[in-house]
Write a protein that holds these residues in place. Structure first.
Motif, mmCIF file in Angstrom:
data_model
loop_
_atom_site.group_PDB
_atom_site.id
_atom_site.type_symbol
_atom_site.label_atom_id
_atom_site.label_comp_id
_atom_site.label_asym_id
_atom_site.label_seq_id
_atom_site.Cartn_x
_atom_site.Cartn_y
_atom_site.Cartn_z
ATOM 1 N N GLY A 34 0.849 -1.180 0.000
ATOM 2 C CA GLY A 34 0.000 0.000 0.000
ATOM 3 C C GLY A 34 0.882 1.226 0.000
ATOM 4 O O GLY A 34 2.031 1.163 0.419
ATOM 5 N N SER A 38 -1.095 4.274 4.242
ATOM 6 C CA SER A 38 -2.312 3.534 3.911
ATOM 7 C C SER A 38 -2.789 2.648 5.057
ATOM 8 O O SER A 38 -3.815 1.996 4.948
ATOM 9 C CB SER A 38 -2.077 2.689 2.658
ATOM 10 N N ARG A 204 -8.253 0.772 3.543
ATOM 11 C CA ARG A 204 -9.244 -0.177 3.038
ATOM 12 C C ARG A 204 -8.586 -1.290 2.254
ATOM 13 O O ARG A 204 -7.586 -1.087 1.577
ATOM 14 C CB ARG A 204 -10.215 0.534 2.077
ATOM 15 N N ILE A 206 -8.052 -3.478 -0.856
ATOM 16 C CA ILE A 206 -8.277 -3.247 -2.282
ATOM 17 C C ILE A 206 -8.346 -4.560 -3.028
ATOM 18 O O ILE A 206 -9.327 -4.864 -3.693
ATOM 19 C CB ILE A 206 -7.193 -2.322 -2.872
ATOM 20 N N THR A 207 -7.303 -5.370 -2.928
ATOM 21 C CA THR A 207 -7.352 -6.667 -3.588
ATOM 22 C C THR A 207 -6.307 -7.585 -2.967
ATOM 23 O O THR A 207 -5.444 -7.141 -2.227
ATOM 24 C CB THR A 207 -7.096 -6.518 -5.111
ATOM 25 N N LEU A 289 -4.561 0.486 -9.073
ATOM 26 C CA LEU A 289 -5.336 -0.035 -7.947
ATOM 27 C C LEU A 289 -5.486 0.991 -6.844
ATOM 28 O O LEU A 289 -6.522 1.084 -6.202
ATOM 29 C CB LEU A 289 -4.652 -1.282 -7.372
ATOM 30 N N THR A 290 -4.404 1.733 -6.614
ATOM 31 C CA THR A 290 -4.412 2.606 -5.449
ATOM 32 C C THR A 290 -4.581 4.077 -5.808
ATOM 33 O O THR A 290 -4.482 4.925 -4.937
ATOM 34 C CB THR A 290 -3.107 2.437 -4.644
ATOM 35 N N ALA A 293 -6.618 5.946 -3.685
ATOM 36 C CA ALA A 293 -6.366 5.706 -2.273
ATOM 37 C C ALA A 293 -5.067 6.319 -1.770
ATOM 38 O O ALA A 293 -4.630 6.039 -0.675
ATOM 39 C CB ALA A 293 -6.354 4.207 -2.009
#
Lengths: 304, 266
Positions: A34, A38, A204, A206-207, A289-290, A293
């Motif tokens: 992350g 994060s 959070r 994510i995957t 993905l991030t 975020a």
């Protein structure tokens, strides 16, 4: 096994960890990925019982960390290599740790030897370089020969040789059937050292999945260099490919696999000198993905 | 031995290793010796050499016990610093996180630390106070009135002086656990022991007596004087009051420590 169950942590209004839910299994290296801020370190601190969760729980083999009688025999952790009293020698530091968990003294010498700091074991830790401190931290984590190991950003501050050493070390630990949980903000690092990864952003989930799974979901590109770039670009376009870039080095093509690009070029009678599937866009996968975020994303200049 | 007992003993042994392997505690103990014995020698010698010039009233009320233990005035600061640093150094270096991952039961950890601190300072305190007393009497001998440990009240005073020091060590530790920052704690400790009496001095006379007897330093005086000074508690009452102070602050410290995150350092 580490189990994180609907974990939430709020620090005076800020949600550092938000309903996080995952498991870390033995026998593989699990990356915890992350961007900075994060919630990786917070999650690890909660797993180790250092911080109290606002709600939810984190357990080690079904038990809360604080309930473990001799935790170093079950979990070894390295959160911050510099979190050692600078005025104490490495040997005394490890002796105190070993004593607290009733680990025999000979084990201190074993781990000192294993990480290669026996020669400086009677020097004060304050004089250690970051790399030496990391080794001392690893020695401490290994004292109780634990089945579960946690490392927070372990490659930070290591030289290339140290990084290679630590990667092989994680691999060995996992092959011995241990649970190895390693956090990093660098996708490229995780790509070479982890089998499974868990990605979080802004606290959070994510995957998660294997590195292969994640890169498969990402749209790779193909670099092709051939005899006639102009004609190649047009046949690619007619096969629903997208030419992202065209220069002397070749064409960067999206939406098609390298097999397809090779076949298209062959059918069109274009000689291919070079055909490279660019699946190494891990960093891009991670960015995608991030993207939503990142807590402190860089902004373009101007008023905002 | 049950698992709980053995883990408490193990973490106490670990804390003892930690206590004796850093310079600050070793220096603190040496400083306690130097201050209490050294100042005792200095003051006792001055007392002897100037005895003939002292007023008859002072000669009549002279207490050879508390005057030989006058170094406690500074020695108490040294033990306070030992107690404070034993916990605040864990926060300043971040090693509290390593400590807590090895010993996650927080109540047990603090019990271990307190055992090490209290017993060490008690032993050091008793040795240093008995030594300062005996040296003082040796210096007084023949000129100034002396006291003997054969006298029950004298023995009590000298032994309670050591108890006083160990209670102050625990006080310093508890403040450290609350504030997690050496500087703030040490200033507060000095304020409680040396500045509060000065503030009390400015109170109206009618308040002064009531206020003064509750000051930690006056409680200490009562503990190590064979006969209670005027307007103050007897030795045992003073011991109980000071213990109560320390326990209240310790309970506050423990409650905070149990609730707080150890990751974030103040």
């Amino acid at each position: 096994m580490i189990k994180v169950d609907h974990l939430t942590k709020r620090y005076s209004g800020t949600l550092a960890v938000n309903d996080l839910d995952f498991e870390v299994k033995p026998g593989v290296v699990t990356g915890f990925l992350g961007p900075n801020g994060s919630g990786k370190s917070t999650t690890m601190r909660i797993i180790l019982g250092l911080d109290r969760p606002t709600s939810g729980s984190a357990t080690i083999n079904g038990q809360r960390y604080a309930d473990l009688k001799e935790p170093m025999r079950e979990v070894g952790a390295l959160l911050d290599a510099k979190a050692v009293h600078p005025g104490r020698t490495a040997r005394n530091h490890l002796r105190a740790l070993a004593t607290s968990n009733q680990i025999k003294r000979a084990r201190v010498e074993e781990v000192l030897d294993f990480v290669g700091i026996t020669a400086v074991a009677d020097k004060k830790v304050g004089s250690y370089s970051l790399g030496m401190s990391q080794r001392l931290g690893i020695a401490g984590a290994l004292l109780g020969d634990p089945g579960i190991l946690l490392f927070d950003e372990p490659v930070n501050g290591l030289d290339p040789e140290g990084i290679r050493w630590i990667r092989e070390f994680f691999r060995t630990l996992a092959n011995q059937g241990r649970t190895v949980f390693v956090s990093s903000h660098l996708m490229s690092e995780m790509a070479v050292s982890a089998d499974e990864i868990i990605v979080i952003g802004r606290g959070r989930f994510i995957t998660s999945g294997s590195i292969d799974d994640l890169t498969k979901t990402a749209k790779g590109t193909v670099l092709v260099r051939g005899s006639d770039h102009d004609r190649l670009a047009s046949v690619i376009a007619s096969h629903h490919g997208v030419v992202h870039e065209a220069n002397d080095r070749g064409l960067v093509i999206g939406e098609l696999t390298s097999d397809e690009v090779g076949q298209i070029a062959f059918d069109a009678g274009i000689t291919v000198f070079e055909l490279v599937p660019q699946r190494a866009s891990l960093e891009e996968v991670f960015m995608d993905l991030t993207a939503d975020a990142v807590e402190f994303g860089s902004k373009t200049a101007g008023t905002s | 031995m049950t698992a709980n007992e053995s883990t408490l003993w193990a973490s106490t042994k670990a804390e003892w290793i930690k206590f004796r392997t850093v310079r600050s505690s070793v220096m603190g103990v040496i400083l306690t010796f130097v201050l209490i014995i050294g100042l005792g020698i200095l003051v006792s010698s001055l007392e002897r050499s100037h005895w003939s010039q002292v007023s008859t009233l002072r000669q009549a009320t002279f207490d050879p016990v508390s005057s030989s233990l006058v170094g406690i005035l500074f020695g108490q600061l040294a033990v306070g610093v030992i107690g404070t640093l034993f916990i605040t150094s864990e926060y300043s270096s971040g090693s509290i996180r390593t400590t807590l991952t090895a010993a996650p039961n927080r109540l047990r950890l603090i019990t271990s630390k307190l055992l090490v601190l209290f017993v060490t300072i008690l032993l050091v305190g008793e040795v240093v106070c008995v030594a300062a007393f005996l040296i003082g009497q040796k210096i007084y001998f023949g000129v100034v009135p002396t006291a003997s440990l054969d006298n029950g009240a004298v023995l009590r005073s000298v032994l309670l002086a050591g108890v006083y020091l160990s209670l102050l060590g625990v006080l310093g530790f508890s403040l450290g656990l609350i504030f997690r920052q050496s500087g703030a704690c040490i200033s507060l400790f000095v304020t409680l022991l040396l500045v509060v009496p000065i503030i009390g001095f400015f109170f109206p006379q009618s308040w002064q007596n009531d206020f003064q007897r509750f000051e930690p330093s006056t409680l200490g005086q009562s503990m190590f004087s064979p006969s209670a000074p005027s307007n103050s508690f007897g030795a045992w009452t003073a011991t109980i009051v000071l213990t109560a102070y320390v326990l209240v602050i310790l309970v506050i410290a423990l409650t905070l420590f149990d609730r707080r995150d150890a990751g974030a350092v103040a």
